[in-house]
Design an enzyme around this catalytic site. Sequence first.
Site, PDB file in Angstrom:
ATOM      1  N   LYS A   1      -1.371 -16.752   7.958  1.00 42.20           N
ATOM      2  CA  LYS A   1      -0.594 -15.922   8.882  1.00 42.20           C
ATOM      3  C   LYS A   1       0.191 -16.742   9.923  1.00 42.20           C
ATOM      4  CE  LYS A   1      -2.341 -11.424   8.051  1.00 42.20           C
ATOM      5  NZ  LYS A   1      -3.630 -10.947   7.582  1.00 42.20           N
TER       6      LYS A   1
ATOM      7  N   TYR B   1     -12.141  -7.770   6.248  1.00 41.26           N
ATOM      8  CA  TYR B   1     -10.942  -7.790   5.395  1.00 41.26           C
ATOM      9  C   TYR B   1     -10.615  -9.247   5.076  1.00 41.26           C
ATOM     10  CZ  TYR B   1      -6.329  -7.484   3.467  1.00 41.26           C
ATOM     11  OH  TYR B   1      -5.250  -7.617   2.609  1.00 41.26           O
TER      12      TYR B   1
ATOM     13  N   ASP C   1     -13.142 -16.942   7.940  1.00 43.07           N
ATOM     14  CA  ASP C   1     -11.776 -16.545   7.626  1.00 43.07           C
ATOM     15  C   ASP C   1     -11.040 -16.342   8.947  1.00 43.07           C
ATOM     16  OD1 ASP C   1      -9.433 -15.218   7.074  1.00 43.07           O
ATOM     17  OD2 ASP C   1     -10.313 -13.808   5.648  1.00 43.07           O
TER      18      ASP C   1
ATOM     19  N   TYR D   1       0.823  -1.213   0.000  1.00 41.51           N
ATOM     20  CA  TYR D   1       0.000   0.000   0.000  1.00 41.51           C
ATOM     21  C   TYR D   1       0.858   1.265   0.000  1.00 41.51           C
ATOM     22  CZ  TYR D   1      -4.061  -2.914   0.520  1.00 41.51           C
ATOM     23  OH  TYR D   1      -5.039  -3.835   0.284  1.00 41.51           O
TER      24      TYR D   1
HETATM   25  C1  PLP Z   1      -4.129 -10.974   6.223  1.00 45.64           C
HETATM   26  C2  PLP Z   1      -5.486 -11.500   5.992  1.00 45.64           C
HETATM   27  C3  PLP Z   1      -5.851 -12.047   4.757  1.00 45.64           C
HETATM   28  C4  PLP Z   1      -4.922 -12.076   3.562  1.00 45.64           C
HETATM   29  O1  PLP Z   1      -3.809 -12.857   3.782  1.00 45.64           O
HETATM   30  P1  PLP Z   1      -2.477 -12.621   2.891  1.00 45.64           P
HETATM   31  O2  PLP Z   1      -1.555 -13.700   3.360  1.00 45.64           O
HETATM   32  O3  PLP Z   1      -2.013 -11.245   3.187  1.00 45.64           O
HETATM   33  O4  PLP Z   1      -2.890 -12.791   1.469  1.00 45.64           O
HETATM   34  C5  PLP Z   1      -7.135 -12.551   4.625  1.00 45.64           C
HETATM   35  N1  PLP Z   1      -8.000 -12.515   5.661  1.00 45.64           N
HETATM   36  C6  PLP Z   1      -7.687 -12.011   6.861  1.00 45.64           C
HETATM   37  C7  PLP Z   1      -8.685 -12.040   7.973  1.00 45.64           C
HETATM   38  C8  PLP Z   1      -6.421 -11.471   7.063  1.00 45.64           C
HETATM   39  O5  PLP Z   1      -6.113 -10.933   8.258  1.00 45.64           O
END
Ligand code: PLP
Length: 433
Positions: free
Chosen positions: A280, A150, A251, A22
């Site tokens: 992550k 997100y 997610d 970004y």
């Molecule tokens: C960071 C994140 C993503 C994206 O993961 P990347 O490894 O950056 O592509 C998707 N969903 C959530 C909730 C996140 O925190």
Amino acid sequence: MLRRELTDDLLAADARYLWHPYAGMPNALPVFPVDRAEGVRLTLTDGQELVDGMSSWWAAIHGYNHPDLNGAITRQLERMAHVMFGGLTHQPAADLAERLVALTGADLDKVFLCDSGSVSVEVAIKMAVQYWSCLGKGAKNKLLTVRGGYHGDTLAAMSVCDPVTGMHGLFSGVVPEQIFVARPEPSFGAPWNDEHFTEMRECVERRSSEIAAVILEPVVQGAGGMRFYAPEYLRQLRRLCDEQDVLLIFDEIATGFGRSGELFAAVHAEVWPDILCLGKALTGGYMTLAATLATTRVSETISSNEPNAFMHGPTFMANPLACAVALASIDALLLSPWKKRVHAIESQLKDELSPLVGADGVEDVRTLGAIGVVELSQPVDMLVTQPAFVDRGVWLRPFGKLVYTMPPFVIEPADLRQVTSAIVEVVEKHCCG
Ligand SMILES: *Cc1c(COP(=O)(O)O)cnc(C)c1O
């Protein structure tokens, strides 16, 4: 060459050639050159040490340069760094899949290993759409989600991010149009009222013939606003999705592996989705790897109907180094008193950020698990705050109106105190009035 000259060369090459997340070219904000990292400390090339308050974006839960994680990668490297996953398999992938299935609930039994969080969200969305297509219900191809979410930066993942913070305007016509309802309420710990669920209920009931799945981050909305909401919302949602024949996707890329105080945020609600995204902290922050878990119902439906295959297959699928370090990270987590540590971090954050409650320019202070958030009334001036944190020996990366920390679980109280005092000082000095 002198260290200073090397650093100048590094920064010059960076400014000349490299995009940052970004950011523009050249980058409007300073970047800080890291030489090495150990435990909870990043060492800059000039020797300055910074206590890490970010876990490299939720990932480095054990800190840096961990002997067990290093060992797992080194041992795997000596066997093979990578082989294609089409037609081949290997022990680290099989062991990791078995472990993920054992740790998660319901019958999330089938594991798709992919490259990054965003890709795991793409995979989840494609699974949901392909599932309904296989059942002859191709009209069920939209995603329903909540505002303030997100889910990543690729196009399908972007389509379910908050439309405003996810910049749908800039990419209109390219980002698929999805269905949105208000962000989940009430906040974590606040009393439940059925009215909080009315819009979601009515939307699913009215449009279930178009909806493949509801996708959202359970309990903690991360980069879309760092908000914590009531687990009851997820219990209601699970029931609604079952009634209305809509799949549910969680997610847990940010929340997975203990961050919210439970191993997965879904545990707060005691419900599980049909499809689960992990990423992550999966590798303890060592390598890029993500996983999409699905129930047997989803996998069987996809596999027993034309084209009898799930239509996705990354080149670096199930990278053995990443799988090996993920296993070592999960072992290190489960063998550690992680829950006690996360709860201790939560109490310390609550206590030490409390001077900012009600302060000038501060809208809200909230904590959950190893996450501490100070929401301001105005966006942070990063040109001022970023160096101010570095001057105080901590690494924090505010965005928008949010100054927040999610430190490695292994952080000692004195180091965490350095992080929280820096937050209090910098907010009071630069963000108030
Ligand atoms: C960071 C994140 C993503 C994206 O993961 P990347 O490894 O950056 O592509 C998707 N969903 C959530 C909730 C996140 O925190």
